[in-house]
Design a protein around this motif. Structure first.
Motif: not given
Length: 529
Positions: A343-347
């Motif tokens: 999620n952090h990679g995407l957001s």
């Protein structure tokens, strides 16, 4: 062919970017557009080739899949050993996905040394994929070090005004941790050799090898420093804001989206299974540092006047949640930690892309230079808000699912740490919404902002795919959680078994050597099946 069990799909994914580099080397340096297209198509094909990993992955087993195991330097037990499980699968896919989009996001931002820049990005992708696939310590360390070189050049050559300072600081920090890790790997190697008479650098073998508590403590400490710097955990984070601010957009996307996950992945692959007792002993320290990082990163983000630096410090806060969930040492916490890495990679990757869009138009990242941008860029403002909601964990988007699982795991482990972690959620909403308000709303006070163009086709092409996953994971996370479930359960079981063996078997005894030998023979038998 790719469906064949003998097809070396991991090697193809790892080294396909090198083929693109070879083609780029043959192109005239002045043909910038052709070089960009070759780099993007190479990364896009690499992502497409990696998709069968997901669809052919058997979620019902914890064992490594798509394994490639070839003797390399046999006299020292070094092998070319590659494989993925439910812990590394999604990280490999995240790497190939973001690498292609990162190249697209920096299409026009870099107009000097384009050839070297694209070569560096593709070389970086090979190193990153290799780190997540390597199952031999030497092979892992080679990929780990290889990855540092192109990122150093990306920051140092194509970065901002303080690029040399940021690049050197990045390299010194990460190299210092790497040297400590190398020493620990060699100590592990010789300890195993003296106990069993067998030379091996096979990582899975050490998952079965019981170490005495005092040795676990010091070796875990060495690995901890290497991975804590990479995460980065408080107080080892000071290299990160400088690297992010000075790096070009693609460098920031890859740095936040993938490179930071190598630290958290290192704890999962090495720290917890190889040093189970030390991992448990370090829980109070790591949970305290994680909570400090969550709150500190959010509070420092709150006072930033540079959008990019705000997003950079938010990574310190978000990765604190990943470490908190991981060292809750329960199923919900660890699964939430892995999902939150994705999620952090995407957001955050999307946030850096958005900052890059603004910078390409205005050539400033100062919040005070904006205001009223929504009036001239309504589509951009809508997508920006969606990504900001994702980063702050609004229900229905990906960040909520990861943070919910982490908090469930944290509360199960400790009510106090769980309560403290929720403070970061509130602060995250405050700094993101306040930044969004100052940039997007209000009157247009700067003449330069009155004629800003809305999103281009290329910008849609690299931002919309990320938003699709942001919504997908938020609405229906099951396809992602199911892939990691059995592997996480097995990791926790291995930790429990190893701690039991360590407590039952006297240090440096004949029983310990026998236990290690039996584990190695069992592993060899399993590999031979």
């Amino acid at each position: 062919m790719m469906n064949s069990p003998n097809f070396p799909i991991l090697s193809v994914i790892t080294y396909l970017p090198l083929l693109g580099i070879l083609v780029i080397c043959l192109i005239n340096s002045k043909r910038h557009d052709l070089i960009r297209w070759v780099a993007f198509l190479t990364a896009a094909v690499t992502f497409l080739v990696s998709l069968p990993l997901y669809f052919r992955f058997d979620a019902g087993t914890w064992e490594m899949q798509f394994v490639e195991n070839i003797p390399w330097i046999s006299q020292y037990g070094i092998s070319y050993h590659m494989g993925v499980d439910g812990i590394s699968l999604l990280l490999v896919l995240l790497t190939t996905f973001l690498s292609a989009l990162a190249i697209l996001s920096t299409w026009s931002a870099v107009d000097k040394g384009v050839k070297g820049y694209m070569i560096s990005l593709l070389f970086l992708e090979t190193g990153m994929v290799g780190v997540f696939c390597a199952l031999d310590f030497v092979l892992f360390y080679v990929f780990w070090e290889v990855m540092l070189i192109p990122m150093y050049f990306i920051i140092g050559i194509w970065g901002g005004p303080r690029r040399i300072y940021a690049a050197v600081k990045f390299f010194i920090y990460t190299m210092s941790g790497s040297v400590l890790m190398l020493v620990a790997i060699l100590v592990l190697f010789f300890t195993h050799y003296h106990a069993t008479g067998i030379m091996t650098f096979d990582i899975l073998t050490y998952h079965r090898f019981g170490l005495p508590a005092n040795m676990q403590f010091w070796l875990f400490l060495a690995f901890f420093l290497a991975f804590a710097i990479k995460v980065p955990m408080f107080p080892f984070h000071t290299w990160l804001p400088d690297a992010h601010v000075e790096a070009p957009t693609a460098g920031s996307v890859i740095l936040a989206g993938v490179l930071l996950k190598m630290g958290t992945y290192g704890f999962l692959r090495f720290g917890l299974p190889i040093f189970p007792q030390a991992s448990v002993d370090f829980i109070p320290v790591i949970l305290i540092l994680s909570v400090i990082g969550i709150i500190y990163g959010a509070m420092v983000s709150l006072v930033q006047d540079d959008i990019k630096k705000l997003v950079a410090y938010s990574s310190v806060s978000h990765l604190g949640y990943c470490m908190l969930g991981m060292f809750a040492l329960n199923l919900e916490g660890v699964k939430g930690s892995i999902l939150q890495m994705i999620n952090h990679g995407l957001s955050t990757g999307a946030l850096f892309m958005i900052v890059g869009m603004l910078y390409e138009r205005r050539h400033t990242r100062l919040i005070s230079e904006y205001g009223g941008v929504m009036k001239v860029m309504p589509v951009f403002a809508t997508l920006f808000l969606l990504v900001a909601f994702s980063s702050m964990g609004v229900p229905g988007l990906n960040g909520f699912i990861g943070e919910l699982l982490i908090l469930i795991g944290a509360f199960k482990a400790s009510l106090g740490y769980g309560l403290l972690a929720t403070i970061g959620l509130v602060l995250g909403a405050v700094y993101l919404l306040w930044m969004y308000k100052r940039v997007m709303y209000g009157r247009i006070t700067k003449e330069e902002n009155k004629n800003l163009r809305d999103m281009t086709g290329r910008e849609y092409a690299y931002l919309v795919p990320i938003i699709v996953f942001i919504v997908w994971i938020g609405v229906y996370p099951k396809p992602f959680l199911d892939k990691m479930d059995v592997s996480v359960q097995h990791l926790l079981e291995v930790m429990g078994q190893q701690r039991t063996v360590m407590l039952d078997v006297p240090e440096h005894s004949e029983l310990r050597a026998t236990h290690a030998m039996n584990n190695y023979e069992q592993y060899a038998a399993d590999q031979g099946r």
